[in-house]
Scaffold this active site. Sequence first.
Site, PDB file in Angstrom:
ATOM      1  N   GLU A  99      32.457  47.630  56.572  1.00 52.90           N
ATOM      2  CA  GLU A  99      32.668  46.547  54.473  1.00 52.90           C
ATOM      3  C   GLU A  99      33.201  48.069  53.806  1.00 52.90           C
ATOM      4  OE1 GLU A  99      29.956  43.727  53.053  1.00 52.90           O
ATOM      5  OE2 GLU A  99      31.236  44.257  50.904  1.00 52.90           O
ATOM      6  N   ASN A 127      45.715  40.076  47.584  1.00 55.53           N
ATOM      7  CA  ASN A 127      45.656  40.792  46.132  1.00 55.53           C
ATOM      8  C   ASN A 127      46.215  42.505  46.455  1.00 55.53           C
ATOM      9  OD1 ASN A 127      46.388  38.742  44.812  1.00 55.53           O
ATOM     10  ND2 ASN A 127      44.406  38.476  44.561  1.00 55.53           N
ATOM     11  N   ARG A 186      49.484  47.683  39.005  1.00 52.08           N
ATOM     12  CA  ARG A 186      48.422  46.722  37.655  1.00 52.08           C
ATOM     13  C   ARG A 186      47.067  47.465  38.394  1.00 52.08           C
ATOM     14  NH1 ARG A 186      50.504  41.381  39.446  1.00 52.08           N
ATOM     15  NH2 ARG A 186      52.582  41.757  38.733  1.00 52.08           N
ATOM     16  N   HIS A 215      34.576  49.185  49.909  1.00 53.98           N
ATOM     17  CA  HIS A 215      36.312  48.532  48.664  1.00 53.98           C
ATOM     18  C   HIS A 215      36.006  49.338  47.499  1.00 53.98           C
ATOM     19  CE1 HIS A 215      34.517  44.161  49.106  1.00 53.98           C
ATOM     20  NE2 HIS A 215      32.975  44.915  49.540  1.00 53.98           N
TER      21      HIS A 215
HETATM   22  O1  CA2 Z   1      37.097  46.452  44.903  1.00 52.42           O
HETATM   23  C1  CA2 Z   1      37.235  45.927  45.562  1.00 52.42           C
HETATM   24  O2  CA2 Z   1      38.020  46.982  46.878  1.00 52.42           O
HETATM   25  C2  CA2 Z   1      37.444  44.678  46.002  1.00 52.42           C
HETATM   26  O3  CA2 Z   1      37.083  43.897  47.304  1.00 52.42           O
HETATM   27  C3  CA2 Z   1      38.815  45.039  45.254  1.00 52.42           C
HETATM   28  C4  CA2 Z   1      38.950  42.519  45.146  1.00 52.42           C
HETATM   29  C5  CA2 Z   1      37.879  42.144  44.695  1.00 52.42           C
HETATM   30  O4  CA2 Z   1      37.790  40.788  44.284  1.00 52.42           O
HETATM   31  C6  CA2 Z   1      36.235  43.493  45.690  1.00 52.42           C
HETATM   32  O5  CA2 Z   1      35.872  42.241  43.928  1.00 52.42           O
HETATM   33  C7  CA2 Z   1      36.122  44.424  45.454  1.00 52.42           C
HETATM   34  C8  CA2 Z   1      40.082  42.580  44.184  1.00 52.42           C
HETATM   35  C9  CA2 Z   1      41.440  43.224  45.028  1.00 52.42           C
HETATM   36  C10 CA2 Z   1      42.564  43.139  43.854  1.00 52.42           C
HETATM   37  O6  CA2 Z   1      43.521  44.718  43.791  1.00 52.42           O
HETATM   38  C11 CA2 Z   1      44.103  44.507  42.721  1.00 52.42           C
HETATM   39  C12 CA2 Z   1      44.966  45.078  43.595  1.00 52.42           C
HETATM   40  C13 CA2 Z   1      45.835  45.852  42.697  1.00 52.42           C
HETATM   41  C14 CA2 Z   1      46.270  45.092  41.121  1.00 52.42           C
HETATM   42  C15 CA2 Z   1      44.820  43.786  40.918  1.00 52.42           C
HETATM   43  C16 CA2 Z   1      44.413  43.212  42.095  1.00 52.42           C
END
Ligand code: CA2
Length: 129
Positions: A98, A11, A18, A100
Amino acid sequence: MTAVYVLNGPNLNLLGRREPTVYGSATLDEIERRVRERASEAAVELTFGQSNHEGELVGWIQEAGLQGAGVVINAGAYTHTSLALRDAIGGSGAVTVEVHISNVYAREAFRHKSMIAPVCAGVICGSGP
Ligand code: CA2
């Protein structure tokens, strides 16, 4: 030459389109451009990838290990679930950090557990794109 794989999980191809309040407004292409600039200043050979498929991420981690490259990975939701990524990082020997975008510890409890953190050299989170 130092080599680094910068890997992005599921994603993250949606970045900038988004949920900008959580993940910022930079697209993954913009982030890649910035990372490429820094890599070239630091004379680092960069491989940049994004995949929505766990197995493809595993393949890149194994490749990094075989090449003696380091890995910087935002594994997205696989961070919290993937034994396969943990085994790949642990087994590849690739020094891995790692990352985020969001501060996962200020979010839902299910984001507080990382499957991969114990086999990573470090964790960076909450500094945005
Ligand atoms: O904060 C981060 O970088 C995460 O790795 C992002 C993940 C989430 O599951 C982790 O807990 C934290 C989600 C990525 C989804 O990215 C999107 C970007 C734009 C719109 C929707 C989702």
